[in-house]
Design a protein around this motif. Structure first.
Motif, PDB file in Angstrom:
ATOM      1  N   ALA A  92      -6.748   7.214   6.261  1.00 29.89           N
ATOM      2  CA  ALA A  92      -7.364   8.530   6.693  1.00 29.89           C
ATOM      3  C   ALA A  92      -6.703   9.643   5.940  1.00 29.89           C
ATOM      4  O   ALA A  92      -7.359  10.403   5.167  1.00 29.89           O
ATOM      5  N   VAL A  93      -5.165   9.509   5.680  1.00 34.48           N
ATOM      6  CA  VAL A  93      -4.669  10.629   4.827  1.00 34.48           C
ATOM      7  C   VAL A  93      -5.071  10.544   3.540  1.00 34.48           C
ATOM      8  O   VAL A  93      -5.629  11.634   2.858  1.00 34.48           O
ATOM      9  N   ILE A  94      -5.536   9.503   2.993  1.00 32.54           N
ATOM     10  CA  ILE A  94      -5.917   9.395   1.689  1.00 32.54           C
ATOM     11  C   ILE A  94      -7.390   9.999   1.582  1.00 32.54           C
ATOM     12  O   ILE A  94      -7.693  10.575   0.578  1.00 32.54           O
ATOM     13  N   TYR A  95      -8.433   9.504   2.282  1.00 31.09           N
ATOM     14  CA  TYR A  95      -9.602   9.980   2.174  1.00 31.09           C
ATOM     15  C   TYR A  95      -9.649  11.610   2.511  1.00 31.09           C
ATOM     16  O   TYR A  95     -10.375  12.311   1.911  1.00 31.09           O
ATOM     17  N   GLY A  98       0.908  -1.200   0.096  1.00 30.86           N
ATOM     18  CA  GLY A  98      -0.003  -0.003   0.037  1.00 30.86           C
ATOM     19  C   GLY A  98       0.852   1.159   0.060  1.00 30.86           C
ATOM     20  O   GLY A  98       0.490   2.359  -0.649  1.00 30.86           O
ATOM     21  N   LEU A  99       2.021   1.186   0.830  1.00 36.16           N
ATOM     22  CA  LEU A  99       2.709   2.386   0.755  1.00 36.16           C
ATOM     23  C   LEU A  99       3.319   2.675  -0.868  1.00 36.16           C
ATOM     24  O   LEU A  99       3.366   3.940  -1.169  1.00 36.16           O
ATOM     25  N   ILE A 100       3.751   1.619  -1.268  1.00 33.36           N
ATOM     26  CA  ILE A 100       4.350   1.828  -2.879  1.00 33.36           C
ATOM     27  C   ILE A 100       3.287   2.398  -3.898  1.00 33.36           C
ATOM     28  O   ILE A 100       3.662   3.369  -4.397  1.00 33.36           O
ATOM     29  N   PHE A 101       2.113   1.764  -3.433  1.00 31.94           N
ATOM     30  CA  PHE A 101       1.113   2.296  -4.478  1.00 31.94           C
ATOM     31  C   PHE A 101       0.646   3.694  -4.075  1.00 31.94           C
ATOM     32  O   PHE A 101       0.575   4.674  -4.904  1.00 31.94           O
ATOM     33  N   ALA A 102       0.512   4.210  -2.760  1.00 30.49           N
ATOM     34  CA  ALA A 102       0.216   5.572  -2.421  1.00 30.49           C
ATOM     35  C   ALA A 102       1.482   6.441  -2.700  1.00 30.49           C
ATOM     36  O   ALA A 102       1.109   7.620  -3.422  1.00 30.49           O
ATOM     37  N   SER A 103       2.537   5.921  -2.659  1.00 25.55           N
ATOM     38  CA  SER A 103       3.834   6.865  -3.301  1.00 25.55           C
ATOM     39  C   SER A 103       3.802   7.006  -4.674  1.00 25.55           C
ATOM     40  O   SER A 103       4.374   8.065  -5.172  1.00 25.55           O
ATOM     41  N   HIS A 149      -3.973   5.947  -5.423  1.00 25.59           N
ATOM     42  CA  HIS A 149      -4.520   5.911  -4.012  1.00 25.59           C
ATOM     43  C   HIS A 149      -5.660   4.894  -4.039  1.00 25.59           C
ATOM     44  O   HIS A 149      -5.674   4.215  -2.864  1.00 25.59           O
ATOM     45  N   ASP A 150      -6.371   4.392  -4.915  1.00 30.52           N
ATOM     46  CA  ASP A 150      -7.388   3.313  -5.071  1.00 30.52           C
ATOM     47  C   ASP A 150      -6.561   2.079  -4.649  1.00 30.52           C
ATOM     48  O   ASP A 150      -7.075   1.082  -3.750  1.00 30.52           O
ATOM     49  N   LYS A 151      -5.665   1.548  -5.350  1.00 28.22           N
ATOM     50  CA  LYS A 151      -4.942   0.603  -4.984  1.00 28.22           C
ATOM     51  C   LYS A 151      -4.348   0.377  -3.742  1.00 28.22           C
ATOM     52  O   LYS A 151      -4.197  -0.613  -3.215  1.00 28.22           O
ATOM     53  N   ALA A 152      -3.671   1.636  -3.295  1.00 27.86           N
ATOM     54  CA  ALA A 152      -3.285   1.741  -1.969  1.00 27.86           C
ATOM     55  C   ALA A 152      -4.287   1.475  -0.903  1.00 27.86           C
ATOM     56  O   ALA A 152      -4.022   0.616   0.012  1.00 27.86           O
ATOM     57  N   LEU A 153      -5.536   1.850  -1.235  1.00 24.36           N
ATOM     58  CA  LEU A 153      -6.636   1.819  -0.173  1.00 24.36           C
ATOM     59  C   LEU A 153      -7.043   0.455  -0.079  1.00 24.36           C
ATOM     60  O   LEU A 153      -7.309  -0.267   0.924  1.00 24.36           O
ATOM     61  N   GLU A 154      -6.869  -0.159  -1.348  1.00 26.18           N
ATOM     62  CA  GLU A 154      -7.372  -1.690  -1.450  1.00 26.18           C
ATOM     63  C   GLU A 154      -6.516  -2.436  -0.407  1.00 26.18           C
ATOM     64  O   GLU A 154      -6.889  -3.540   0.299  1.00 26.18           O
ATOM     65  N   HIS A 155      -5.039  -2.214  -0.551  1.00 24.38           N
ATOM     66  CA  HIS A 155      -4.079  -3.026   0.129  1.00 24.38           C
ATOM     67  C   HIS A 155      -4.254  -2.800   1.571  1.00 24.38           C
ATOM     68  O   HIS A 155      -4.053  -3.442   2.364  1.00 24.38           O
ATOM     69  N   TYR A 156      -4.299  -1.464   2.078  1.00 21.72           N
ATOM     70  CA  TYR A 156      -4.524  -0.972   3.458  1.00 21.72           C
ATOM     71  C   TYR A 156      -5.777  -1.532   4.052  1.00 21.72           C
ATOM     72  O   TYR A 156      -5.524  -2.246   4.955  1.00 21.72           O
ATOM     73  N   HIS A 157      -6.745  -1.636   3.271  1.00 21.67           N
ATOM     74  CA  HIS A 157      -7.822  -2.234   3.841  1.00 21.67           C
ATOM     75  C   HIS A 157      -7.750  -3.830   4.003  1.00 21.67           C
ATOM     76  O   HIS A 157      -8.173  -4.503   5.010  1.00 21.67           O
TER      77      HIS A 157
END
Length: 170
Positions: free
Chosen positions: A113-116, A79-84, A88-96
């Protein structure tokens, strides 16, 4: 050649030697040891900014790792990699997914929360923005409840926007 054998600096070499020694002594199956080696190589690649290599290693680690707690950290790092990279959608998927496996992972809750919050700031639709801010607040409250000494800026935002009672965290 595995990344663990290519480390150039002293700290990486020392960590690799210690990790390899512990792994040899630790009573774990060969599968668990391989999963850890891929995870370690993924972390090393991620630290060097080699995100494609890191994701490849994390994917291999996920194929081998059965432990939900360990899988949560692999997914979190993905998720960190996708966010960086701005996905963001893929990051959220992995964080969830990480939270599903380990609900007490405050850093994943914070990153959600940061992404939202970011999506709320970027939204031109006031109603949609408000919904994103509400979601951000929910995840920040969860993160702060787990780690009350962390996420001070989030706590201030929650208090100043009236989204959380100051006494909730104490």
């Amino acid at each position: 050649m595995p990344r663990s054998q290519r480390n150039d600096n002293f700290v990486d070499q020392t960590f690799t030697v210690i990790a390899d020694t512990i792994l040899k002594l630790f009573p774990a199956s060969q599968r668990e040891k391989e999963a850890f080696a891929y995870y370690r190589d993924g972390m090393s690649a991620q630290g060097d900014g080699e995100y494609a290599e890191a994701l490849s290693n994390y994917e291999e680690a996920l194929k081998l790792e059965d432990n939900a707690y360990d899988r949560s950290y692999i997914l979190y790092n993905m998720g960190l990699i996708f966010a960086s990279n701005g996905d963001h959608d893929k990051a959220l998927e992995h964080y969830h997914q990480a939270i599903d496996l380990n609900p007490r992972l405050p850093q994943a809750l914070n990153n959600i929360a940061v992404i939202y919050h970011y999506k709320g700031e970027q939204s031109e639709d006031e109603e949609a923005a408000e919904e994103f801010f509400t979601q951000a607040a929910e995840y920040w409250v969860r993160a702060v409840r787990i780690a009350p000494n962390n996420y001070i800026e989030a706590q201030n935002w929650l208090k100043t926007t009236g989204r959380a009672d100051i006494n909730v965290f104490f």
